[in-house]
Design a protein around this motif. Structure first.
Motif, PDB file in Angstrom:
ATOM      1  N   SER A 178       0.834  -1.210   0.000  1.00 55.94           N
ATOM      2  CA  SER A 178       0.000   0.000   0.000  1.00 55.94           C
ATOM      3  C   SER A 178       0.865   1.255   0.000  1.00 55.94           C
ATOM      4  O   SER A 178       0.579   2.236  -0.703  1.00 55.94           O
ATOM      5  CB  SER A 178      -0.934   0.011   1.208  1.00 55.94           C
ATOM      6  OG  SER A 178      -0.191  -0.025   2.418  1.00 55.94           O
ATOM      7  N   SER A 179       1.961   1.233   0.765  1.00 53.28           N
ATOM      8  CA  SER A 179       2.869   2.379   0.797  1.00 53.28           C
ATOM      9  C   SER A 179       3.578   2.549  -0.542  1.00 53.28           C
ATOM     10  O   SER A 179       3.811   3.677  -0.997  1.00 53.28           O
ATOM     11  CB  SER A 179       3.900   2.199   1.912  1.00 53.28           C
ATOM     12  OG  SER A 179       4.813   3.279   1.939  1.00 53.28           O
ATOM     13  N   VAL A 181       2.367   1.677  -3.534  1.00 52.98           N
ATOM     14  CA  VAL A 181       1.394   2.210  -4.494  1.00 52.98           C
ATOM     15  C   VAL A 181       1.207   3.712  -4.279  1.00 52.98           C
ATOM     16  O   VAL A 181       1.239   4.508  -5.232  1.00 52.98           O
ATOM     17  CB  VAL A 181       0.054   1.471  -4.381  1.00 52.98           C
ATOM     18  CG1 VAL A 181      -1.006   2.152  -5.237  1.00 52.98           C
ATOM     19  CG2 VAL A 181       0.214   0.011  -4.791  1.00 52.98           C
ATOM     20  N   TRP A 182       1.009   4.105  -3.025  1.00 59.35           N
ATOM     21  CA  TRP A 182       0.866   5.523  -2.717  1.00 59.35           C
ATOM     22  C   TRP A 182       2.161   6.285  -3.028  1.00 59.35           C
ATOM     23  O   TRP A 182       2.118   7.429  -3.487  1.00 59.35           O
ATOM     24  CB  TRP A 182       0.479   5.727  -1.255  1.00 59.35           C
ATOM     25  CG  TRP A 182      -0.972   5.513  -0.998  1.00 59.35           C
ATOM     26  CD1 TRP A 182      -1.562   4.467  -0.350  1.00 59.35           C
ATOM     27  CD2 TRP A 182      -2.042   6.376  -1.405  1.00 59.35           C
ATOM     28  NE1 TRP A 182      -2.917   4.611  -0.328  1.00 59.35           N
ATOM     29  CE2 TRP A 182      -3.254   5.778  -0.961  1.00 59.35           C
ATOM     30  CE3 TRP A 182      -2.107   7.578  -2.097  1.00 59.35           C
ATOM     31  CZ2 TRP A 182      -4.490   6.356  -1.196  1.00 59.35           C
ATOM     32  CZ3 TRP A 182      -3.347   8.165  -2.332  1.00 59.35           C
ATOM     33  CH2 TRP A 182      -4.513   7.544  -1.879  1.00 59.35           C
ATOM     34  N   ALA A 185       2.232   6.876  -6.784  1.00 60.55           N
ATOM     35  CA  ALA A 185       1.219   7.861  -7.186  1.00 60.55           C
ATOM     36  C   ALA A 185       1.587   9.269  -6.722  1.00 60.55           C
ATOM     37  O   ALA A 185       1.551  10.232  -7.504  1.00 60.55           O
ATOM     38  CB  ALA A 185      -0.141   7.459  -6.625  1.00 60.55           C
ATOM     39  N   ILE A 186       1.960   9.389  -5.456  1.00 59.48           N
ATOM     40  CA  ILE A 186       2.302  10.712  -4.914  1.00 59.48           C
ATOM     41  C   ILE A 186       3.597  11.225  -5.529  1.00 59.48           C
ATOM     42  O   ILE A 186       3.746  12.424  -5.813  1.00 59.48           O
ATOM     43  CB  ILE A 186       2.402  10.651  -3.379  1.00 59.48           C
ATOM     44  CG1 ILE A 186       1.024  10.353  -2.779  1.00 59.48           C
ATOM     45  CG2 ILE A 186       2.956  11.956  -2.810  1.00 59.48           C
ATOM     46  CD1 ILE A 186       1.040  10.110  -1.285  1.00 59.48           C
ATOM     47  N   VAL A 224       6.023   5.812   0.521  1.00 55.54           N
ATOM     48  CA  VAL A 224       5.750   7.235   0.743  1.00 55.54           C
ATOM     49  C   VAL A 224       6.826   7.875   1.608  1.00 55.54           C
ATOM     50  O   VAL A 224       7.200   9.035   1.406  1.00 55.54           O
ATOM     51  CB  VAL A 224       4.367   7.412   1.402  1.00 55.54           C
ATOM     52  CG1 VAL A 224       4.110   8.880   1.726  1.00 55.54           C
ATOM     53  CG2 VAL A 224       3.268   6.873   0.495  1.00 55.54           C
TER      54      VAL A 224
END
Length: 287
Positions: A178-179, A181-182, A185-186, A224
């Motif tokens: 999840s980190s 993917v974020w 994206a970020i 992230v």
């Protein structure tokens, strides 16, 4: 996997020697990939414009053909003249036929690749994490020098890095998925936003889309948490070097500089030492 590949005692020389050989290949990638892309773009432009191609077959130009040769006399480089670092030293940095100087950048890139590869092997071994960091390191070296030469960060390198980082983190190699993917994206959207705000305010392009994809790749690998440090380090180094170069009078402050090398270096540092640097900084704030 054999245990000796997992610990750094024997893994680091294996990684260093492997990286030395890869460094020689990276010199080819750095030199030829932009030219390959240019030829492909020109072919697409000619096709769209309806230009007829010549009857004869176009000369093959890729990472393996034609063989490397001296730019001055055309001497074909033999295998024993292409041994990383050693051949350059034996030849004293000159062509064996016409004595034209061979750039010292070739052995320096090979040595840099070997040094960083050996460090990865020493710190991480050659398991999943170490092998992934070797691929990342080799890719960042290629991207750095291509961007220095051409202000170009090829999708053929940046996009596979994004997917590789995401796939690795399905096994939580560096961070939870999840980190990752974020982070991807970020990483992309943060620089994309800066790009458009700057363009709307000044009418100029402050960076290229390759920078967005490179930061997305760094976020996909490290998650992230590595993004703030990457952006901070790359921005500080970029500003300092821009001012320093401008002070020499060799380059105008308004003349664009490639941002990719700063991102690549900062991202590598953040992925390797981000946790320690953040802990050190938080420790300073606590006192």
């Amino acid at each position: 996997m054999p245990e000796f590949l997992l610990d750094g005692a024997l893994a680091w020389p294996i990684a260093a020697v492997l990286s030395l050989m890869v460094g020689s290949f990276l010199n080819v990638v750095i030199l030829r990939l932009p030219k390959m892309m240019e030829l492909e773009w020109q072919a697409e432009i000619d096709e769209a414009a309806g230009k007829e191609t010549a009857d004869s077959e176009p000369q093959t130009f890729n990472l393996s053909k034609p063989r490397s040769r001296c730019n001055n006399c055309g001497h074909m480089i033999t295998w024993y003249e292409n041994v990383p670092v050693i051949s350059w030293l034996i030849l004293r940095g000159k062509c064996s036929t016409c004595s034209t100087a061979i750039s010292a950048r070739y052995p320096l890139i090979e040595a840099l690749t070997a040094l960083l590869g050996g460090f990865i092997g020493w710190q991480y071994g050659l398991g999943l994490e170490g092998a992934a960091l070797l691929l990342l390191t080799w890719s960042l070296i290629a991207l750095t020098f291509i961007d220095i030469d051409h202000q170009l960060l090829p999708d053929r390198i940046t996009l596979p890095l994004v997917w590789l980082g995401l796939l690795l983190n399905t096994q939580e190699a560096f961070t939870p998925l999840s980190s990752a993917v974020w982070g991807a994206a970020i990483g992309y959207l943060s620089l994309w936003t800066v790009y458009w705000v700057f363009k709307l305010l000044t009418g100029k392009e402050g960076m290229g889309y390759g920078d967005f994809k490179l930061l997305a790749a760094i976020g996909a690998f490290g998650g992230v948490a590595v993004l703030p440090l990457t952006i901070l380090l790359s921005s500080v180094v970029g500003v300092v070097l821009t001012l320093a170069i401008s002070a020499t009078g060799k380059r105008s402050a308004s003349e664009p500089l490639p941002f990719g090398p700063y991102l690549a270096i900062a991202g590598w540092v953040a992925i390797i030492w981000g946790g320690e640097i953040n802990a050190w900084y938080l420790g300073l704030l606590m006192h």
